[in-house]
Design a protein around this motif. Structure first.
Motif, short mmCIF file in Angstrom:
data_model
loop_
_atom_site.label_atom_id
_atom_site.label_comp_id
_atom_site.label_asym_id
_atom_site.label_seq_id
_atom_site.Cartn_x
_atom_site.Cartn_y
_atom_site.Cartn_z
N ILE A 130 1.02 -1.21 0.02
CA ILE A 130 -0.02 0.03 0.01
C ILE A 130 0.94 1.33 -0.13
O ILE A 130 0.74 2.20 -0.86
N ARG A 131 1.76 1.21 0.75
CA ARG A 131 2.77 2.44 0.83
C ARG A 131 3.42 2.44 -0.55
O ARG A 131 3.83 3.71 -0.92
N ALA A 132 3.74 1.32 -1.22
CA ALA A 132 4.39 1.56 -2.69
C ALA A 132 3.63 1.97 -3.66
O ALA A 132 3.77 2.00 -4.76
N GLY A 133 1.95 2.10 -3.22
CA GLY A 133 1.03 2.79 -4.23
C GLY A 133 -0.05 1.73 -4.56
O GLY A 133 -0.72 2.40 -5.51
N ALA A 134 -0.34 0.58 -4.26
CA ALA A 134 -1.30 -0.09 -4.63
C ALA A 134 -2.65 0.60 -4.07
O ALA A 134 -2.75 1.19 -3.00
N ASP A 135 -3.78 0.61 -4.89
CA ASP A 135 -4.99 1.23 -4.92
C ASP A 135 -5.79 0.22 -4.06
O ASP A 135 -6.93 0.60 -3.60
N GLY A 136 -5.62 -1.19 -4.09
CA GLY A 136 -6.35 -2.22 -3.49
C GLY A 136 -5.63 -3.48 -3.25
O GLY A 136 -4.63 -3.51 -3.85
N TYR A 137 -6.03 -4.02 -2.43
CA TYR A 137 -5.23 -5.30 -1.99
C TYR A 137 -6.30 -6.22 -1.66
O TYR A 137 -7.08 -6.36 -0.83
N LEU A 138 -6.42 -7.57 -2.52
CA LEU A 138 -7.58 -8.52 -2.53
C LEU A 138 -6.52 -9.85 -2.27
O LEU A 138 -5.61 -10.01 -3.00
N LEU A 139 -7.30 -10.79 -1.30
CA LEU A 139 -6.95 -12.11 -1.40
C LEU A 139 -7.50 -12.97 -2.73
O LEU A 139 -8.70 -12.60 -2.82
N LYS A 140 -6.73 -13.95 -3.22
CA LYS A 140 -7.27 -14.79 -4.14
C LYS A 140 -8.42 -15.49 -3.79
O LYS A 140 -9.09 -16.02 -4.83
N ASN A 141 -9.00 -15.64 -2.73
CA ASN A 141 -10.08 -16.42 -2.45
C ASN A 141 -11.28 -15.74 -2.38
O ASN A 141 -12.40 -15.83 -1.88
N ILE A 142 -11.37 -14.42 -3.07
CA ILE A 142 -12.37 -13.42 -3.17
C ILE A 142 -13.36 -13.96 -4.20
O ILE A 142 -13.17 -14.57 -4.91
N GLU A 143 -14.63 -13.76 -3.81
CA GLU A 143 -15.73 -14.12 -4.62
C GLU A 143 -15.70 -13.24 -5.97
O GLU A 143 -15.26 -11.86 -5.98
N SER A 144 -16.10 -13.76 -6.91
CA SER A 144 -16.37 -13.27 -8.23
C SER A 144 -16.77 -11.60 -8.15
O SER A 144 -16.29 -10.98 -8.81
N GLU A 145 -18.06 -11.73 -7.68
CA GLU A 145 -18.73 -10.37 -7.64
C GLU A 145 -18.08 -9.39 -6.96
O GLU A 145 -18.13 -8.22 -7.22
N GLU A 146 -17.27 -9.73 -5.71
CA GLU A 146 -16.64 -8.89 -5.01
C GLU A 146 -15.30 -8.33 -5.80
O GLU A 146 -15.12 -7.12 -5.57
N LEU A 147 -14.75 -9.07 -6.57
CA LEU A 147 -13.73 -8.76 -7.49
C LEU A 147 -13.97 -7.83 -8.39
O LEU A 147 -13.58 -6.73 -8.64
N ILE A 148 -15.15 -7.98 -8.89
CA ILE A 148 -15.86 -7.08 -10.15
C ILE A 148 -15.99 -5.32 -9.09
O ILE A 148 -15.78 -4.75 -9.79
N LYS A 149 -16.74 -5.72 -8.28
CA LYS A 149 -17.23 -4.45 -7.49
C LYS A 149 -15.91 -3.55 -7.04
O LYS A 149 -15.78 -2.40 -7.13
N THR A 150 -14.71 -4.41 -6.96
CA THR A 150 -13.71 -3.59 -6.32
C THR A 150 -13.00 -3.08 -7.44
O THR A 150 -12.37 -1.91 -7.36
N ILE A 151 -12.81 -3.78 -8.71
CA ILE A 151 -12.43 -3.11 -9.80
C ILE A 151 -13.14 -1.92 -10.14
O ILE A 151 -12.29 -0.74 -10.23
N LEU A 152 -14.41 -1.69 -10.03
CA LEU A 152 -15.08 -0.78 -10.37
C LEU A 152 -14.98 0.45 -9.29
O LEU A 152 -14.71 1.76 -9.41
N SER A 153 -14.91 0.06 -8.09
CA SER A 153 -14.44 0.97 -7.10
C SER A 153 -13.28 1.67 -6.99
O SER A 153 -13.08 2.79 -6.87
N VAL A 154 -12.18 1.02 -7.42
CA VAL A 154 -10.84 1.45 -7.55
C VAL A 154 -10.85 2.27 -8.49
O VAL A 154 -10.17 3.48 -8.53
N TYR A 155 -11.45 1.82 -9.74
CA TYR A 155 -11.37 2.83 -10.81
C TYR A 155 -11.90 4.12 -10.49
O TYR A 155 -11.57 5.15 -11.21
#
Length: 139
Positions: free
Chosen positions: A97-122
Motif C-alpha cells: 500500500i505504501r508503494a502505491g497499490a490502490d487495492g489489496y485482495l486475497l485470491k479467495n475473493i468471490e467473483s462479484e466482489e472482485l468486479i465491485k472492487t475493480i469498479l470502486s478502485v477505478y
C-alpha cells in the motif's frame, strides 16, 4: 466509443489469468486489454494498451508487488493497481500500500466482489480485502 474499463492481468500462472479473463469478460463494463506473466511484460503491456486498472499478483518471477507498484506508478501514475494474491501478512500488505497499490485482495475473493472492487478502485476508492480488515482490526 469504448467506455469499458481496461484491465491488464498480471500473474505468472496462466490458469489464473485464464480464469480472470473469463470472469471479467462476463461484465459488459470491463475489457481485458492484455495479460502478462512478469513485471517486465506488464510494463510493456501497459505501454502498449494503456490500461485503467492492473490486477497484479504479489509474487512474480522478476519481482514482487512492492517493486511492481513502484515501477508502474513511476511510469504511469494514473493507472490503478489492485494486488490480487494469497499473501495475507500485515507487513506485506502495508509495504504494498505504501508503494502505491490502490487495492489489496486475497485470491479467495468471490467473483462479484472482485468486479465491485475493480469498479470502486477505478472510481478512486482504495480497497482492502474484508478478511484483512478484520484480521488487522481496521474498520
Amino acid at each position: 466509443m469504448n467506455d469499458k474499463i481496461k484491465v491488464l492481468l498480471v500473474d505468472d500462472h496462466s490458469v489464473v489469468r485464464d480464469g480472470l479473463r473469463l470472469l471479467l469478460q462476463l461484465n459488459d463494463g470491463l475489457e481485458v486489454c492484455g495479460e502478462a506473466a512478469t513485471l517486465k511484460e506488464a510494463i510493456m503491456m501497459a505501454i502498449n494498451t494503456n490500461p485503467d486498472v492492473i490486477l497484479l499478483d504479489f509474487k512474480l518471477p522478476d519481482g514482487d508487488g512492492v517493486s511492481g507498484c513502484i515501477s508502474i506508478k513511476n511510469l504511469f501514475p494514473n493507472i490503478k493497481i489492485i494486488i490480487l494474491t494469497a499473501y495475507a501478512e500485515e507487513h506485506i500488505v502495508m509495504e504494498t500500500i505504501r508503494a502505491g497499490a490502490d487495492g489489496y485482495l486475497l485470491k479467495n475473493i468471490e467473483s462479484e466482489e472482485l468486479i465491485k472492487t475493480i469498479l470502486s478502485v477505478y472510481n478512486g476508492d482504495s480497497v482492502l480485502d474484508l478478511l484483512l480488515q478484520r484480521e488487522f482490526l481496521i474498520v
